[in-house]
Enzyme design. Structure first.
Site, short mmCIF file in Angstrom:
data_model
loop_
_atom_site.label_atom_id
_atom_site.label_comp_id
_atom_site.label_asym_id
_atom_site.label_seq_id
_atom_site.Cartn_x
_atom_site.Cartn_y
_atom_site.Cartn_z
N GLN B 30 0.82 -1.21 0.00
CA GLN B 30 0.00 0.00 0.00
C GLN B 30 0.86 1.26 0.00
O GLN B 30 2.07 1.21 0.22
CB GLN B 30 -0.92 0.00 1.23
CG GLN B 30 -0.17 -0.18 2.54
CD GLN B 30 -1.00 -0.86 3.62
OE1 GLN B 30 -2.21 -0.88 3.57
NE2 GLN B 30 -0.32 -1.39 4.63
N HIS B 61 -9.22 3.25 19.62
CA HIS B 61 -8.50 2.21 20.37
C HIS B 61 -9.19 1.84 21.68
O HIS B 61 -9.16 0.69 22.10
CB HIS B 61 -7.04 2.62 20.55
CG HIS B 61 -6.30 2.65 19.25
ND1 HIS B 61 -5.65 3.76 18.76
CD2 HIS B 61 -6.17 1.70 18.28
CE1 HIS B 61 -5.13 3.49 17.57
NE2 HIS B 61 -5.44 2.25 17.26
N ASP B 85 -0.40 0.26 13.59
CA ASP B 85 0.02 1.47 14.29
C ASP B 85 0.37 1.20 15.75
O ASP B 85 1.00 2.04 16.39
CB ASP B 85 -1.09 2.53 14.19
CG ASP B 85 -2.38 2.02 14.79
OD1 ASP B 85 -2.55 2.13 16.03
OD2 ASP B 85 -3.23 1.49 14.05
N ASP B 137 0.65 -12.38 6.66
CA ASP B 137 -0.76 -12.28 6.30
C ASP B 137 -1.65 -12.82 7.42
O ASP B 137 -1.47 -13.96 7.88
CB ASP B 137 -0.98 -13.07 5.01
CG ASP B 137 -2.44 -13.06 4.58
OD1 ASP B 137 -3.01 -11.95 4.50
OD2 ASP B 137 -3.01 -14.14 4.35
N GLY B 138 -2.61 -12.05 7.84
CA GLY B 138 -3.48 -12.43 8.95
C GLY B 138 -4.35 -13.63 8.64
O GLY B 138 -4.55 -14.50 9.51
N ASP B 156 -8.29 -5.43 13.53
CA ASP B 156 -8.06 -3.98 13.42
C ASP B 156 -7.58 -3.72 11.98
O ASP B 156 -6.40 -3.52 11.73
CB ASP B 156 -7.00 -3.58 14.45
CG ASP B 156 -6.72 -2.10 14.44
OD1 ASP B 156 -7.34 -1.36 13.65
OD2 ASP B 156 -5.84 -1.67 15.22
N SER B 157 -8.52 -3.74 11.06
CA SER B 157 -8.18 -3.74 9.64
C SER B 157 -8.60 -2.46 8.95
O SER B 157 -9.38 -1.66 9.48
CB SER B 157 -8.88 -4.91 8.95
OG SER B 157 -10.27 -4.64 8.84
#
Lengths: 284, 284
Positions: B30, B61, B85, B137-138, B156-157
């Site tokens: 990205q 959060h 993050d 990769d999740g 958390d995508s």
């Protein structure tokens, strides 16, 4: 593409593409502009600030009206200060138990133009025989109104600048207190906690009302076209607590279809974030 | 003035003034951009979409982490998918009762750049000895993870485009179900009800999860810098109901200071507007 742009703060702005500027007028009170857009339908601004659009007006109007009726389903006499687009009156008039509604809007042109361009909020309001429409100053009206003459006052105002300013003063809130019945409720447009200038107005309004009413609360709703999308109403009352005294069953038995409000959300709306509670507390 | 602008829909956009473009990088996954602004502090975008800023990251959060812990204060093993993050891990690690946190972020550069430019979210995460940081990769990670190995999964995508897409699939949610303990909870980024495209993603995600988990809920929060400001998380669970099983006292006894979350707001967050409930129901 034409864009309507509103500064949400000095460093942040929100823009809507519009197909057509429908109408503009400068009245003795303010600049009024109507636009036609794809995403939000028809919308209008006062002095360049978004007031009402067809996409999310239901959120604001549900939330200014219904929490008070779920707290006191016996409300019969309602005073609306401001609310020139008619949407607040429209929601109040859905209660067949309401006997009398007085709406005091300072700028008749707002109402007349909404009758023409925004029937979704203004249509049918003037025709209802329970309705008294007055085009005069809201503060002057409450100063001259008799004691204990309303069960509910809804302050559907702009921000505390220009014409809205008098509706954020201690003098105004004191008159509202006097004019309300012994179990009267005051709901007021209470700005927003997120951007500094709006948060300052929120704090000032709350402090003033807290000094006058025995029961004071603030509740929130998601209003995407207002700055930050996180907006508030004040709930001040002489007798009823909006959480302890909620009459969920009675309200649901009114059988009103609403797109935003429900009695679970009513309770949730009073569950403010810690940073908002802190800000409301901190003001001395 | 320089403006960062995000299209919230084809006809609507949100803009932030920034003083300085701090850093840009195109990774295999990205486009990453960091900016410095007055109103929002440092913020970064992925493929041009706002991810995290210093002004309101606490809202996101708080809300992705704490409702699960108030529902099951006994959570010990946590899997975070995405969350590059570091803010989600930061909040989880505040619970001294948590024994193990695995964070699987596909793009290591997001985390490394947040360590450099956004210490408010990333600082201290890597150093905590309960933490396992994996840059992979999740979806592949959960496919290979053993049964019943986590109490909580936090997804958390980004939106379901590009790298986030696999995290909105039935295959992924099924693997999450398998990997969770018998009383496991899945929290996932659930988009927004207001603008059409986001609402479509919200509906699709909910329908997929409803087909897999016995208990499924959606809860809302006020996130001013995300499109419309009205954002949602999904709460899916094998055993615990987030309203009936809330352990408010136990959660409050953790003694965590939070700027947004509290246990009254927890209950309120599940009080969705009628139009959102309808949209979640309607999808077949």
């Amino acid at each position: 593409m034409n864009w309507y742009t509103e500064q949400w703060s000095n460093e942040c702005k929100f823009s809507i593409a519009y197909d057509k500027a429908l109408y503009s007028e400068k009245t003795p009170f303010q600049q009024i502009d109507f636009y036609q857009s794809k995403e939000f339908g028809t919308f209008f601004t006062l002095d360049g600030l978004m007031m009402v659009n067809e996409k999310d007006e239901f959120i604001y109007h549900d939330m200014i009206v219904h929490p008070a009726f779920a707290t006191n389903p016996g409300i019969k006499k309602v005073l609306i200060i401001g609310g020139g687009d008619g949407g607040t009156a429209r929601e109040v008039l859905r209660y067949s138990t309401v006997e009398e509604v007085v709406m005091v809007e300072i700028d008749e042109r707002v109402f007349r133009l909404c009758q023409e361009f925004l029937p979704v909020t203004a249509s049918g309001v003037e025709e209802d025989n329970r309705m008294t429409l007055l085009f005069e100053d809201g503060l002057a009206y409450v100063q001259n109104a008799p004691d204990h003459s309303f069960d509910l006052i809804l302050v559907d105002s702009t921000d505390p600048i220009s014409v809205g300013e008098g509706l954020f003063t201690t003098a105004f809130y004191q008159e509202c207190y006097r004019v309300l019945n012994k179990d009267g409720i005051l709901i007021n447009q209470h700005e927003s906690p997120y951007f500094t200038e709006y948060a300052a107005n929120m704090k000032k309004a709350h402090q003033k009302i807290k000094n006058i009413f025995p029961i004071t609360n603030v509740y929130q709703y998601h209003m995407p076209t207002y700055p930050s999308g996180h907006w508030l109403f004040g709930f001040a009352s002489k007798a009823f607590d909006p959480l302890k005294d909620i009459h969920a069953e009675a309200w649901n038995s009114f059988g009103l279809q609403t797109k935003y409000y429900n009695t679970d959300l009513h309770v949730g709306a009073f569950g403010l974030p810690n940073y908002v509670k802190e800000a409301l507390k901190r003001e001395k």
